[in-house]
Write an enzyme that holds these catalytic residues in place. Sequence first.
Site, PDB file in Angstrom:
ATOM      1  N   LYS A  22      51.446  38.208  49.042  1.00 21.28           N
ATOM      2  CA  LYS A  22      51.302  36.972  49.834  1.00 21.28           C
ATOM      3  C   LYS A  22      51.017  35.796  48.901  1.00 21.28           C
ATOM      4  O   LYS A  22      51.639  34.738  49.006  1.00 21.28           O
ATOM      5  CB  LYS A  22      50.155  37.114  50.826  1.00 21.28           C
ATOM      6  CG  LYS A  22      49.717  35.802  51.482  1.00 21.28           C
ATOM      7  CD  LYS A  22      48.593  35.999  52.471  1.00 21.28           C
ATOM      8  CE  LYS A  22      47.244  35.934  51.864  1.00 21.28           C
ATOM      9  NZ  LYS A  22      46.754  34.594  51.548  1.00 21.28           N
ATOM     10  N   ASN A  23      50.104  36.002  47.950  1.00 22.02           N
ATOM     11  CA  ASN A  23      49.657  34.869  47.129  1.00 22.02           C
ATOM     12  C   ASN A  23      50.612  34.537  45.989  1.00 22.02           C
ATOM     13  O   ASN A  23      50.416  33.552  45.284  1.00 22.02           O
ATOM     14  CB  ASN A  23      48.238  35.124  46.619  1.00 22.02           C
ATOM     15  CG  ASN A  23      47.226  35.106  47.753  1.00 22.02           C
ATOM     16  OD1 ASN A  23      47.579  34.710  48.879  1.00 22.02           O
ATOM     17  ND2 ASN A  23      46.024  35.551  47.491  1.00 22.02           N
ATOM     18  N   CYS A 118      36.523  26.333  55.434  1.00 22.30           N
ATOM     19  CA  CYS A 118      36.839  27.527  56.229  1.00 22.30           C
ATOM     20  C   CYS A 118      35.664  28.491  56.076  1.00 22.30           C
ATOM     21  O   CYS A 118      34.649  28.174  55.465  1.00 22.30           O
ATOM     22  CB  CYS A 118      38.126  28.173  55.739  1.00 22.30           C
ATOM     23  SG  CYS A 118      37.939  28.838  54.087  1.00 22.30           S
ATOM     24  N   ARG A 123      36.538  24.624  50.075  1.00 19.01           N
ATOM     25  CA  ARG A 123      37.936  24.581  49.602  1.00 19.01           C
ATOM     26  C   ARG A 123      38.378  23.188  49.153  1.00 19.01           C
ATOM     27  O   ARG A 123      39.346  22.612  49.669  1.00 19.01           O
ATOM     28  CB  ARG A 123      38.893  25.124  50.656  1.00 19.01           C
ATOM     29  CG  ARG A 123      38.510  26.440  51.287  1.00 19.01           C
ATOM     30  CD  ARG A 123      38.380  27.615  50.351  1.00 19.01           C
ATOM     31  NE  ARG A 123      39.612  28.105  49.809  1.00 19.01           N
ATOM     32  CZ  ARG A 123      40.385  29.025  50.393  1.00 19.01           C
ATOM     33  NH1 ARG A 123      40.055  29.504  51.563  1.00 19.01           N
ATOM     34  NH2 ARG A 123      41.487  29.439  49.817  1.00 19.01           N
ATOM     35  N   PRO A 124      37.664  22.545  48.243  1.00 15.63           N
ATOM     36  CA  PRO A 124      38.056  21.208  47.787  1.00 15.63           C
ATOM     37  C   PRO A 124      39.355  21.252  46.974  1.00 15.63           C
ATOM     38  O   PRO A 124      39.807  22.328  46.577  1.00 15.63           O
ATOM     39  CB  PRO A 124      36.887  20.793  46.892  1.00 15.63           C
ATOM     40  CG  PRO A 124      36.331  22.072  46.378  1.00 15.63           C
ATOM     41  CD  PRO A 124      36.515  23.072  47.493  1.00 15.63           C
ATOM     42  N   LEU A 127      40.601  19.171  41.837  1.00 14.07           N
ATOM     43  CA  LEU A 127      41.251  19.545  40.574  1.00 14.07           C
ATOM     44  C   LEU A 127      42.774  19.387  40.682  1.00 14.07           C
ATOM     45  O   LEU A 127      43.441  18.993  39.721  1.00 14.07           O
ATOM     46  CB  LEU A 127      40.869  20.971  40.191  1.00 14.07           C
ATOM     47  CG  LEU A 127      39.383  21.168  39.860  1.00 14.07           C
ATOM     48  CD1 LEU A 127      39.078  22.635  39.587  1.00 14.07           C
ATOM     49  CD2 LEU A 127      38.968  20.293  38.671  1.00 14.07           C
ATOM     50  N   ASP A 310      38.896  38.499  46.240  1.00 12.92           N
ATOM     51  CA  ASP A 310      39.558  39.001  47.457  1.00 12.92           C
ATOM     52  C   ASP A 310      39.297  40.490  47.678  1.00 12.92           C
ATOM     53  O   ASP A 310      39.529  41.006  48.768  1.00 12.92           O
ATOM     54  CB  ASP A 310      41.072  38.758  47.388  1.00 12.92           C
ATOM     55  CG  ASP A 310      41.401  37.288  47.474  1.00 12.92           C
ATOM     56  OD1 ASP A 310      42.543  36.915  47.170  1.00 12.92           O
ATOM     57  OD2 ASP A 310      40.498  36.500  47.820  1.00 12.92           O
ATOM     58  N   VAL A 332      32.852  33.172  42.937  1.00 11.50           N
ATOM     59  CA  VAL A 332      34.037  32.313  43.069  1.00 11.50           C
ATOM     60  C   VAL A 332      33.952  31.394  44.284  1.00 11.50           C
ATOM     61  O   VAL A 332      34.187  30.194  44.189  1.00 11.50           O
ATOM     62  CB  VAL A 332      35.326  33.178  43.129  1.00 11.50           C
ATOM     63  CG1 VAL A 332      36.555  32.307  43.363  1.00 11.50           C
ATOM     64  CG2 VAL A 332      35.473  33.979  41.836  1.00 11.50           C
ATOM     65  N   ARG A 402      47.632  37.807  58.858  1.00  5.72           N
ATOM     66  CA  ARG A 402      48.055  36.802  57.864  1.00  5.72           C
ATOM     67  C   ARG A 402      48.355  37.435  56.517  1.00  5.72           C
ATOM     68  O   ARG A 402      49.163  36.911  55.757  1.00  5.72           O
ATOM     69  CB  ARG A 402      46.943  35.762  57.669  1.00  5.72           C
ATOM     70  CG  ARG A 402      46.705  34.866  58.857  1.00  5.72           C
ATOM     71  CD  ARG A 402      45.695  33.808  58.508  1.00  5.72           C
ATOM     72  NE  ARG A 402      46.052  33.199  57.233  1.00  5.72           N
ATOM     73  CZ  ARG A 402      45.186  32.540  56.467  1.00  5.72           C
ATOM     74  NH1 ARG A 402      43.935  32.423  56.843  1.00  5.72           N
ATOM     75  NH2 ARG A 402      45.572  32.000  55.326  1.00  5.72           N
TER      76      ARG A 402
END
Length: 423
Positions: A22-23, A118, A123-124, A127, A310, A332, A402
């Site tokens: 997915k990623n 979330c 989740r900025p 960067l 994850d 993280v 998802r």
Amino acid sequence: MAKFLVKKSAPLNGEVKISGSKNAVLPIMAATLLTDENCEILDVPALRDVDVMCELLSCLGATTEKELDNNRINVRADGEISSEAPFELVKQMRASILVLGALLLRTGHAIIHLPGGCAIGERPIELHLKGLRALGATVDEDQLLKGIVDARADELHGATIYLDFPSVGATEVIVMAAAVAKGTTILENAAQEPEIVDLANFLNKMGARIKGAGTDTIKIEGVEKLHGVSHHVIPDRIEAGTFMVSAAITRGKILIKNMLPDHLKAVIAKLRECGVYIEFTDDGVLVDGGRNPLVSTDIKTLPYPGFPTDMQSPFMALLTVAKGPSVVMETVFENRFMHVGEFNRMGAGIRTEGKCAIIPGNKALKGASVVATDLRAGAAVVLTGLIADGVTEVSQIYHIDRGYEHFVDKLKGLGANIERIED
Ligand code: EPZ
């Protein structure tokens, strides 16, 4: 809303084939905006997030053909490409931000309404924006205060960019923008995840000149134009790790096909510390959870090649029943212990102190009604449901849809007692 009913199952046994990542596929799909030629993507997992990215590309003006029964997608961004990503889609998937760099390159303008934080964190994207500004983009500061990224760039030029944190998304957005910028870009303290390497391989096939992907310094020599390609997506290392844990937690024996052990060195090392037998064979990776006693170990999540965040919740599921106490440190994301409450409803007795969770271990878990608080945590409570006494009812399973292709079918194929029930 659909739910999973999970019952105590026998040790899982058999073989399972890992789907495409997915990623890896999401940034690769975003990169198709960088050419007006046809891009064929293969080994694409049939996931909700892939559907949303397809919808987003179509809304932006690309022609997409989805054949997810054959795990294949075709994208041709040859029409008039819009600069604005519709909030309706962005709010469903924060990874929509991955189109930012390609959109800026393609149309000179990108407008993306940011979703809020979330379950796992704020989740900025400062960067991502730092990198694009260094490449010559301007970002409307007033709009940003309203949560809207409104970036413009008549032309992008090479730059040397240092990432304060090796952000996966920021690395991907910057690499995509730099691929067709004028001049050379050096990206320092870049993320090193295998998904970055897959994106760089895809872009280099398109004619880009990217070196160092997979290390902390990536050099991108901008080129005039990128052309269409056909590309196979790498296997999903987090799905593979989740099924490895499913063998360990049920004390079963599973042959995992189509996984790349090199992408999971930290997880394999930690599973071996817990007494799990792991053998690399010509047919796949054999995981035997019943050969040795299951003992505890400590985990600290880190950017790749460290232990992946994850895999934190699926691994914690294992630690709730391993012999002995353990400590899990999440470095993280700032809020990725939402699953602890769900494990505790099953009797795990976990305590959290800031970035650490203390797991007593050796628990006899009981089935309960639990919630999938993010996609990995959803898989984790399914894992504990497989060994808990009684029935575990998992709600909010859209999170799991998802990120795990055919999750119920794959688990059933291994002997798991799990049903999907639609309300
Ligand atoms: C990617 O998210 C993955 N998503 C995540 O997987 C994964 O957990 C994460 O990388 C870390 O490996 C996709 O690839 C689609 P980050 P991303 O930017 O890019 C902070 C899953 O379950 N940060 O590396 O959003 C941020 O707040 C998902 O499949 C900044 O501070 O991750 C976080 O604490 C969940 N400023 C940390 O870095 C920034 O500008 C990691 O974020 C950007 C990020």
